[in-house]
Motif scaffolding. Structure first.
Motif, PDB file in Angstrom:
ATOM      1  N   TYR A 383       0.824  -1.205   0.000  1.00 33.91           N
ATOM      2  CA  TYR A 383       0.000   0.000   0.000  1.00 33.91           C
ATOM      3  C   TYR A 383       0.862   1.261   0.000  1.00 33.91           C
ATOM      4  N   LYS A 621     -14.814   1.654  -0.493  1.00 38.44           N
ATOM      5  CA  LYS A 621     -14.542   3.083  -0.345  1.00 38.44           C
ATOM      6  C   LYS A 621     -13.167   3.352   0.261  1.00 38.44           C
ATOM      7  N   ASN A 622     -12.597   2.331   0.890  1.00 38.82           N
ATOM      8  CA  ASN A 622     -11.267   2.465   1.486  1.00 38.82           C
ATOM      9  C   ASN A 622     -10.618   1.089   1.546  1.00 38.82           C
ATOM     10  N   LYS A 624      -9.977  -0.771   4.087  1.00 42.73           N
ATOM     11  CA  LYS A 624     -10.691  -1.680   4.970  1.00 42.73           C
ATOM     12  C   LYS A 624     -11.807  -2.403   4.221  1.00 42.73           C
ATOM     13  N   ARG A 676      -6.441   5.717  -4.387  1.00 43.73           N
ATOM     14  CA  ARG A 676      -7.545   6.504  -3.815  1.00 43.73           C
ATOM     15  C   ARG A 676      -8.047   5.859  -2.522  1.00 43.73           C
ATOM     16  N   LEU A 677      -8.105   4.537  -2.502  1.00 44.66           N
ATOM     17  CA  LEU A 677      -8.559   3.843  -1.289  1.00 44.66           C
ATOM     18  C   LEU A 677      -7.576   4.045  -0.146  1.00 44.66           C
ATOM     19  N   ARG A 679      -5.642   6.646   0.268  1.00 42.67           N
ATOM     20  CA  ARG A 679      -5.799   8.021   0.744  1.00 42.67           C
ATOM     21  C   ARG A 679      -7.018   8.151   1.653  1.00 42.67           C
ATOM     22  N   ALA A 680      -8.062   7.401   1.319  1.00 40.41           N
ATOM     23  CA  ALA A 680      -9.274   7.445   2.138  1.00 40.41           C
ATOM     24  C   ALA A 680      -9.061   6.777   3.487  1.00 40.41           C
ATOM     25  N   THR A 681      -8.034   5.939   3.581  1.00 43.01           N
ATOM     26  CA  THR A 681      -7.762   5.217   4.822  1.00 43.01           C
ATOM     27  C   THR A 681      -6.651   5.852   5.628  1.00 43.01           C
ATOM     28  N   ASP A 682      -5.766   6.607   4.972  1.00 46.44           N
ATOM     29  CA  ASP A 682      -4.510   7.049   5.561  1.00 46.44           C
ATOM     30  C   ASP A 682      -4.564   8.183   6.580  1.00 46.44           C
TER      31      ASP A 682
END
Length: 764
Positions: A383, A621-622, A624, A676-677, A679-682
């Motif tokens: 990742y 969306k992420n 996870k 993108r996923l 970034r949504a998780t980070d």
């Protein structure tokens, strides 16, 4: 036989053969009615030459008594009442307690018990149980009551208690009475005799030895295609599927058999003469003209090695074509001596494209070029690095082990496509087998990989020569746009230059207890749990120096998980051999629900499985969400795996496979947008990294004295420190992440300032 052959064999025979290793057994073991497998192991007239074979006359290793779980005894009500009390008189509990303690302290009794298999630990446990039995029973058996009464009044000796104590000990530890039979059942010293069909023919064994991309498997497959019948045994579903397609494309009807899939080319589902299968699924009773065993070096794998041992010793084929590393030649030849079969070695294979080692490390992701593949050994590194690459304006493909096969192929196709802008690949060692990739250069992000040893212990260790060569060999394959290949390393990994050595293969092959062997154990120990049965089996098992018992931790984990669910032993054993990643909570929970539904004799229908996984599922969306979708895909794999073993209880295979294909497409879309996923998780991680950076800058600015306990404690509790300590993050990678975060922060600040300037002001 030629003179040269005799001269070659003579010293080996002198070293291997002894009167003890030539066994002639007149009759099979009488362990149980189902002891056919045991009879095969000690088949009459079998003579086997092997190195370091433990003799039958040698003293067996003592059992691990910590595995012996006492059986709870039911209180039997005496029909005739308290006969002992009527014949003598009632016993005083206090006097009985004194007698019991006197008996326990006598060294002679402990020594006598040791001769019956009761070591100090078992003697103590048995005594506690026996004392409780004597003191709490309202009416003792008449003979025991009379003996205790005689001792109490001086008419008997304290040692007279021993026969009754031993009888009780054997009731709570039933394995004591059948230890000899259990040792015979778990005798794994001559696995070649487990396969009488294979021993009934003289097989021709051909070893195709060479490095990756040398054509060794290709030549073995050519012989497979010209045979009247054949079986290909590969380590991965992708490889089996590839041979399945090539065979049918070449006009040779071939079926596909994996743990989760059965594909018959015949419309009436009649089996074809050729079959491509995963190694665990090969049939050792069907006769073939040619068999191909790929990646034979995996025979030493701590978890799956037993499957290669079974195939090599048990396949019933006239020709066995073995493909693998040159380092495995001597060991496979040793195994063939135990079957009395000669082995021909074809070692003329050389790489179709050369491999060169870079003189210096790549040092920075800025130095990546088209065709590069960065190899990592954890998802976190995958990742992180993929995000850093795309932050530099480069597109990358991602491949790791838990991705569905369709997604792996999709990412490989994207990377291989010369018209696709994706020119960089970030992958784990999952690329080592089964994927044809157009790689120019392999770059190892790390040479350290988390691993589980034969004892089930987790450890970080440097990858082996075999693993390094297998991975590095993916570069410059014949299908590649980049014919010249070069493996490289990142900073601090110069040890890569030392791994291009060919040490001999670890000289052991894996074995695993079969269902029949465990059933025979259960015949003698009907009250033991499956986990306890297999633990005792491994504890008592005897193997010679050429074999080891594969790691059984996953099997025991699943057995303990479903122990409370009422299942017959064979069904329980099959459930526990399911290929499950026990780290995934959702998969383990699903496994438990599957077993519970199965035990109720209620079929697991398509509607039931859809309710369980909450189908249909939205795109992730992420990260996870993506990980959860991968777990759901594994759950559907588990359903399909069980459906081919319990067809009536898992009836909706076609519909489940259809939604699995749709799920694969959803996962593919998620992997394509993995940056993108991430970034949504980070953000939470980024915030922690920011705090860590500020804390360190503040400490440096204040020039605080070194070595303070508070500073050290604060440092060791930080996220970054723990990630580095666990091997999930390197200091260099941490610096790269911080640089990227500050770069993003500056960019966001610039955008906000620019937006403020461009905002029109309205006069009110």
């Amino acid at each position: 036989m030629s003179v040269n052959r005799c001269l070659y064999l003579l010293p080996r025979l002198q070293r291997h053969i002894s009167p003890r290793t030539a066994r002639i057994t007149a009759a099979g073991c009488q362990a149980s009615a189902g002891s056919s497998l045991l009879h095969r192991q000690h088949q009459a007239g079998s003579v086997v030459c092997s190195r370091n074979v433990s003799s039958n006359n040698s003293s067996p290793k003592p059992p691990d008594t910590s595995l012996f779980v006492p059986v709870s005894l039911k209180a039997d009500s005496l029909v005739d009442g308290d006969v002992g009390a009527e014949l003598t008189q009632p016993l005083d509990k206090n006097e009985l307690l004194k007698l019991m303690n006197r008996f326990y302290k006598r060294k002679e009794m402990q020594m006598l018990a040791a001769d019956s298999g009761l070591d100090a630990r078992l003697f103590h446990q048995a005594f506690i149980s026996f004392r409780k039995y004597v003191l709490e029973m309202t009416a003792l058996p008449a003979d025991l009551h009379i003996v205790l009464s005689d001792i109490r009044y001086g008419a008997g000796h304290i040692d007279d208690i021993y026969p009754y104590f031993l009888r009780h000990a054997k009731q709570i530890f039933p394995m004591l009475d059948c230890m000899d039979d259990l040792r015979k059942i778990s005798d794994l010293r001559v696995p070649a005799n487990w396969y009488p069909e294979a021993r009934a023919i003289q097989r021709k064994v051909i070893f195709h030895a060479g490095p990756t991309n040398s054509g060794k498997t290709y030549h073995a497959i050519q012989r497979y295609l010209t045979a009247k019948s054949g079986v290909y045994c590969g380590p991965l579903k992708l490889l089996a599927h590839e041979i399945f397609e090539k065979s049918n494309t070449a006009g040779v009807a071939c079926d596909l058999v994996t743990g989760e899939e059965r594909t018959f080319v015949d419309l009436d589902s009649r089996p074809a003469a050729h079959v491509a299968c995963t190694i665990e699924m090969c049939n050792v009773t069907t006769k073939y003209e040619v068999a191909v065993i790929d990646e034979i070096q995996m025979i030493r794998d701590s978890s799956r090695g037993w499957a290669w041992t079974r195939a090599l010793l048990g396949l019933c084929a006239e020709e066995i074509h073995v493909c693998g590393e040159p380092a495995a030649i001597d060991f496979v030849r040793e195994l063939m001596y135990t079957t009395g079969e000669e082995m021909e070695v074809r070692q003329q294979y050389v790489r179709l494209t050369p491999i060169t080692v870079l003189d210096q490390a790549v040092e920075s992701l800025d130095n990546l070029s088209p065709g590069d593949c960065i190899v990592c050994f954890s998802k976190n590194d995958i990742y992180s690095i993929s995000r850093q690459i795309e932050a530099r304006g480069k597109e990358c493909a991602v491949i790791y082990g838990s991705l569905p096969p369709g997604t792996k192929l999709s990412q490989a196709k994207k990377f291989n496509d010369p018209d696709d802008p994706c020119k960089i690949l970030v992958a784990t060692d999952a690329i080592g087998m089964g994927l044809n990739l157009s790689i120019k250069r392999i770059i190892f992000n790390s040479l350290v990989k988390p691993n589980t040893n034969e004892k089930g212990e987790k450890q970080m260790e440097t990858i082996s020569t075999s693993q390094a060569l297998q991975i590095a060999g993916r570069a410059g394959r014949s299908v590649s746009r980049f014919p010249l290949s070069s493996p490289g390393v990142n900073p601090g990994n110069s040890a890569w230059l030392c791994v291009f050595i060919f040490p001999p293969l670890s000289q052991t092959a894996g074995l695993h207890p079969t269902a029949e062997q465990i059933e025979m154990f259960a015949y003698h120990l009907p009250d033991a749990t499956l986990s306890n049965l297999i633990e005792i089996f491994v504890s008592l098992s005897q193997v010679d120096g050429m074999y080891f018992v594969c790691n059984i931790d996953d099997f025991k984990f699943l057995a303990d998980m479903i122990q409370h669910i009422p299942l017959n032993l064979r069904s329980r054993y099959v459930f526990c051999t399911a290929p499950i990643n026990r780290k995934q909570l959702f998969v383990c929970t699903s496994f438990l629900k599957f077993a519970r539904q199965f035990s109720r004799d209620e079929p697991l229908t398509f509607d039931w499985i859809c309710r369980h996984i909450h189908w249909p599922l939205p795109p992730p969306k992420n990260i996870k969400d993506l990980v959860h979708l991968e777990a759901v895909h594994d759950v559907l794999d588990l359903y399909l795996w069980l459906s081919y073993r319990f067809m009536d209880m898992f009836p909706d295979t076609v519909m489940v496979r259809a939604i699995q294909q749709k799920l694969d497409q959803i996962i593919q879309e998620g992997v394509r947008n993995i940056t993108r996923l991430i970034r949504a998780t980070d953000p939470p991680i980024t915030d922690l990294l920011q705090k860590q950076s500020k804390r360190r800058n503040k400490t440096v600015g204040s020039k605080s004295p070194k070595g303070k306990k508070g500073d050290r404690k604060e440092k060791e509790s930080s996220l970054a420190y723990r990630l580095i300590k666990d091997g999930l993050l390197t200091p260099h990678l941490l610096q790269e992440l911080q640089k990227e975060w500050f770069k993003d922060q500056v960019q966001d600040s610039t955008n906000q300032t620019k937006a403020k300037k461009e905002t029109p002001k309205w006069d009110l």
